[in-house]
Design a protein around this motif. Structure first.
Motif, PDB file in Angstrom:
ATOM      1  N   ASN A  63       0.795  -1.228   0.000  1.00 32.98           N
ATOM      2  CA  ASN A  63       0.000   0.000   0.000  1.00 32.98           C
ATOM      3  C   ASN A  63       0.828   1.279   0.000  1.00 32.98           C
ATOM      4  O   ASN A  63       0.304   2.346   0.244  1.00 32.98           O
ATOM      5  N   ASP A  64       2.116   1.178  -0.251  1.00 35.07           N
ATOM      6  CA  ASP A  64       2.937   2.324  -0.592  1.00 35.07           C
ATOM      7  C   ASP A  64       3.389   2.097  -2.029  1.00 35.07           C
ATOM      8  O   ASP A  64       3.543   0.952  -2.470  1.00 35.07           O
ATOM      9  N   ILE A  65       3.581   3.189  -2.769  1.00 35.68           N
ATOM     10  CA  ILE A  65       4.172   3.032  -4.091  1.00 35.68           C
ATOM     11  C   ILE A  65       5.426   3.886  -4.169  1.00 35.68           C
ATOM     12  O   ILE A  65       5.572   4.874  -3.468  1.00 35.68           O
ATOM     13  N   PHE A  66       6.352   3.466  -5.037  1.00 38.65           N
ATOM     14  CA  PHE A  66       7.648   4.106  -5.170  1.00 38.65           C
ATOM     15  C   PHE A  66       7.764   4.671  -6.583  1.00 38.65           C
ATOM     16  O   PHE A  66       7.670   3.916  -7.554  1.00 38.65           O
ATOM     17  N   LEU A  67       7.967   5.988  -6.691  1.00 32.25           N
ATOM     18  CA  LEU A  67       8.052   6.638  -7.994  1.00 32.25           C
ATOM     19  C   LEU A  67       9.417   7.293  -8.171  1.00 32.25           C
ATOM     20  O   LEU A  67       9.955   7.903  -7.249  1.00 32.25           O
ATOM     21  N   PHE A  68       9.923   7.174  -9.380  1.00 31.16           N
ATOM     22  CA  PHE A  68      11.210   7.762  -9.756  1.00 31.16           C
ATOM     23  C   PHE A  68      11.017   8.573 -11.027  1.00 31.16           C
ATOM     24  O   PHE A  68      10.373   8.113 -11.973  1.00 31.16           O
ATOM     25  N   GLN A  69      11.556   9.786 -11.066  1.00 26.71           N
ATOM     26  CA  GLN A  69      11.427  10.650 -12.228  1.00 26.71           C
ATOM     27  C   GLN A  69      12.738  10.715 -12.992  1.00 26.71           C
ATOM     28  O   GLN A  69      13.800  10.945 -12.419  1.00 26.71           O
ATOM     29  N   ASP A  70      12.649  10.527 -14.309  1.00 24.47           N
ATOM     30  CA  ASP A  70      13.789  10.681 -15.198  1.00 24.47           C
ATOM     31  C   ASP A  70      13.341  11.576 -16.350  1.00 24.47           C
ATOM     32  O   ASP A  70      12.643  11.127 -17.257  1.00 24.47           O
ATOM     33  N   ILE A  74       7.880   9.345 -15.579  1.00 23.47           N
ATOM     34  CA  ILE A  74       7.748   8.913 -14.191  1.00 23.47           C
ATOM     35  C   ILE A  74       7.643   7.393 -14.193  1.00 23.47           C
ATOM     36  O   ILE A  74       6.788   6.821 -14.882  1.00 23.47           O
ATOM     37  N   TYR A  75       8.507   6.751 -13.423  1.00 29.35           N
ATOM     38  CA  TYR A  75       8.513   5.292 -13.335  1.00 29.35           C
ATOM     39  C   TYR A  75       8.017   4.856 -11.964  1.00 29.35           C
ATOM     40  O   TYR A  75       8.262   5.525 -10.958  1.00 29.35           O
ATOM     41  N   GLN A  76       7.339   3.710 -11.932  1.00 35.93           N
ATOM     42  CA  GLN A  76       6.942   3.088 -10.672  1.00 35.93           C
ATOM     43  C   GLN A  76       7.809   1.862 -10.459  1.00 35.93           C
ATOM     44  O   GLN A  76       8.028   1.070 -11.382  1.00 35.93           O
ATOM     45  N   TYR A  77       8.288   1.709  -9.227  1.00 38.63           N
ATOM     46  CA  TYR A  77       9.095   0.541  -8.871  1.00 38.63           C
ATOM     47  C   TYR A  77       8.198  -0.521  -8.249  1.00 38.63           C
ATOM     48  O   TYR A  77       7.396  -0.221  -7.359  1.00 38.63           O
ATOM     49  N   PHE A  78       8.321  -1.750  -8.737  1.00 36.18           N
ATOM     50  CA  PHE A  78       7.564  -2.879  -8.190  1.00 36.18           C
ATOM     51  C   PHE A  78       8.529  -3.794  -7.442  1.00 36.18           C
ATOM     52  O   PHE A  78       9.351  -4.471  -8.070  1.00 36.18           O
ATOM     53  N   PRO A  79       8.462  -3.805  -6.105  1.00 29.69           N
ATOM     54  CA  PRO A  79       9.435  -4.582  -5.325  1.00 29.69           C
ATOM     55  C   PRO A  79       9.501  -6.059  -5.692  1.00 29.69           C
ATOM     56  O   PRO A  79      10.605  -6.629  -5.757  1.00 29.69           O
TER      57      PRO A  79
END
Length: 197
Positions: A63-70, A74-79
């Motif tokens: 229930n947390d999401i991780f976003l990275f901007q390049d 915008i990318y989402q990380y899926f653990p």
């Protein structure tokens, strides 16, 4: 660790907060809020941690999401996958499309084709931002507008159509460099509007 982006428009900085209306399943609680309280380093990339209140199922495993901007992407990380996948692509123009990835009900990675129907520049809270009108087909009915800095006006990430109660619309957005923006969908950001006096 401090991270500086090459472009002006910073997506999901620490202190960013979104308010989305909810329907059906959550009639007696406050709207869905998403807040960035911290960031973390994943594979050398500084990622914003977006936390949901209340925590709806099927947004992500934890229930947390991780976003990275390049740049404009915008990318989402899926653990569980150990990888980044595209969530927003603000470099695209009308008539272009891209594949976005989400988790299905079984926690498996699924894909959604996002089509850009139109693009325009808009002025919001003193910022000139790109606004993409989008559509998808299939089980992930992600629609509305993707706006730089702010994200999607219906839900921050695609939600399965069986969980349509989690789909907005967006009420408000703010961050430390972006004054409170109200979409006008409701008269308040965070109160329950029941129509009962």
């Amino acid at each position: 660790m401090q991270f500086s982006f090459a472009q002006t428009n910073n997506f999901a900085p620490i202190g960013a907060k979104w308010w989305y209306s909810t329907q059906d399943y959550f009639p007696a609680i406050h709207p869905l809020t998403i807040e960035v309280l911290s960031d973390t380093l994943i594979d050398g990339n500084t990622c914003s941690i977006l936390s949901f209140t209340p925590n709806p199922n099927y947004v992500s495993d934890d229930n947390d999401i991780f976003l990275f901007q390049d740049g404009e992407i915008i990318y989402q990380y899926f653990p569980d996958e150990g990888d980044f996948y595209k969530l927003y692509d603000f470099s695209l123009e009308a008539g272009q499309d891209y594949w976005c990835h989400v988790l299905d009900f079984d926690g498996m990675l699924d894909s959604v084709l996002v089509e850009i129907e139109s693009v325009e520049m808009v002025e919001i809270s003193g910022h000139t931002l790109k606004k993409q009108t989008i559509k998808t087909t299939g089980h992930y009915d992600w629609f509305g507008e993707n706006i730089e800095i702010i994200g999607n006006t219906q839900s921050i990430i695609p939600i399965h159509d069986l969980m349509e109660s989690l789909q907005g619309p967006l009420r408000c957005y703010e961050d430390p460099d972006f004054e409170l923006y109200s979409t006008g969908e409701t008269t308040t950001c965070d109160e329950v509007l029941t129509g009962i006096s």
